[in-house]
Design an enzyme around this catalytic site. Structure first.
Site, PDB file in Angstrom:
ATOM      1  N   GLU A 110       6.258   9.963  -6.240  1.00 57.40           N
ATOM      2  CA  GLU A 110       5.642   9.158  -7.290  1.00 57.40           C
ATOM      3  C   GLU A 110       4.707  10.024  -8.132  1.00 57.40           C
ATOM      4  OE1 GLU A 110       3.286   5.120  -6.682  1.00 57.40           O
ATOM      5  OE2 GLU A 110       2.082   6.874  -6.126  1.00 57.40           O
ATOM      6  N   ASP A 128       1.439  -2.132  -6.224  1.00 58.66           N
ATOM      7  CA  ASP A 128       2.690  -1.795  -6.908  1.00 58.66           C
ATOM      8  C   ASP A 128       2.898  -2.669  -8.143  1.00 58.66           C
ATOM      9  OD1 ASP A 128       3.445   0.187  -5.126  1.00 58.66           O
ATOM     10  OD2 ASP A 128       5.462  -0.619  -4.823  1.00 58.66           O
TER      11      ASP A 128
END
Length: 386
Positions: free
Chosen positions: A76, A268
């Site tokens: 990420e 998220d």
């Protein structure tokens, strides 16, 4: 070059017009102030002191992004750092991050060969041998932009081929019984991880898939066009029709997936607002995105950042406070690229008056912060071939 096809109407996105909104300029800040703020943000993340930096150089012309809350290096963050670097025209930083990624994260054998291990220690030791698809899609997009913006080199700096190979792996892996694809081949929805059958709404980047449909290998382009349409449709069914909130994990029918406690609006989920804003800015993806941005901003209009919490997608608060309030400020501000409601300017102003986060949990917040600063200043751009 940026943009692309010549402007036809003001109702088209930046891909067609080459014009990017500068929301901060619309709020009354000068171009000099905005440019200085972008540079200050870059400096804080990449060159600042230990209270703000998340970028660290390593031996062998390599570098990594550190998740300061978990003390690991994630696909990420590495892919986010590469996207920031290509947007800021920092090939040196981009290449260091990509070399670290290829040397330590790229898997060459086993069921995940062709993907990247999602977590490593700062010394390069793998903490896991599985991938996380949000990293792969950002790697691919950053590499394609790099191939269009800079001169390519020998492997692994043959950016375009690296991107196309990765995209091919993401959708074709498993056809020979050698693992699992990252997108479900039937519904064209990105999975949370390859060997599961549910999704994460914040992984859905239809604005990236539109570009993959132009620059992936020819035989894969129709797939990515279908994936863009599928993702826009999925966001509509996974975001709550009143609050606009999305769960962290959701089933393919859009309902929250409560396995392991990830069926609510939490860390998220914050990225959905930013993704909706950027898809609208680049492609005017779907008129629903304007409504969604307005709903999200309205939900948070009466809430203080120091009291942001975990919420059900219907908006019921839990006692648990947000781990990343600055990140939520950032993504709600990015939604202003799509929003046309009464809270759009206030969200952009809130971000402007919020400093980068310091301390242990700064990594995720400041990644989202940097993307929002780029997007709202008109500097999060599509890079197309010359």
């Amino acid at each position: 070059m940026t943009g692309g096809i010549a402007a036809m109407t003001g109702k088209l996105g930046a891909f067609y017009t080459g014009q990017y909104r500068n929301v901060f300029l619309e709020c009354g800040y000068s171009e000099a102030e905005i440019e200085a703020r972008i540079r200050q943000t870059w400096h804080a993340l990449f060159e600042g002191d230990e209270d703000t930096r998340i970028y660290y150089e390593a031996a062998g012309d390599k570098a990594y992004f550190l998740d300061t809350g978990n003390l690991d290096v994630r696909t990420e963050g590495m892919s986010y750092g590469m996207m920031m670097a290509v947007q800021m025209d920092r090939k040196d930083v981009f290449d260091r991050l990509w070399k670290w990624t290829m040397d330590h994260m790229y898997m060459t054998d086993g069921p995940h060969a062709g993907y990247f291990a999602w977590s490593c220690s700062p010394d390069g030791t793998r903490n896991a041998n599985g991938p996380a698809p949000d990293g792969e899609e950002f790697f691919a997009m950053a590499l394609l932009f790099a191939s269009h913006r800079w001169e390519e080199g020998s492997p692994p700096f043959d950016y375009g081929k690296q991107a196309r190979d990765l995209l091919r792996t993401c959708i074709h892996k498993g056809e020979n019984g050698d693992g699992f694809p990252m997108w479900n081949p039937d519904n064209k929805l990105i999975k949370f991880i390859p060997d599961c059958e549910y999704s994460d709404p914040s992984y859905h980047l239809p604005h990236f898939y539109e570009l993959f449909a132009l620059y992936a290998y020819t035989e894969d382009r129709a797939y990515w066009k279908q994936a863009a349409a599928a993702s826009r449709a999925y966001l509509k069914i996974s975001c709550h029709p009143v609050t606009g909130l999305a769960p962290e994990y959701a089933h393919y029918d859009g309902t929250p997936n409560h396995d392991r406690g990830y069926g609510h609006f939490f860390s998220d989920s914050y990225r959905v607002a930013g993704n909706v804003g950027l898809d609208w800015e680049w492609f005017r993806g779907d008129a629903w995105e304007v409504e969604e941005a307005n709903r999200l901003q309205a939900f948070f209009a009466d809430k203080r950042p120091d009291d942001y919490r975990r919420y059900t997608i219907a908006g019921e608060p839990f006692e648990e406070k947000s781990l990343h309030p600055v990140g939520l400020i950032a993504t709600n501000a990015m939604a202003s690229l799509a929003a046309d409601g009464p809270h759009a300017r206030a969200n952009a102003e809130l971000l402007w008056h919020t400093p980068v986060r310091t301390g242990e949990r700064r990594y995720y917040d400041n990644c989202l912060y940097m993307f929002a600063m780029l997007a709202l200043s008109g500097k999060y751009r599509i890079w197309l071939p010359e």
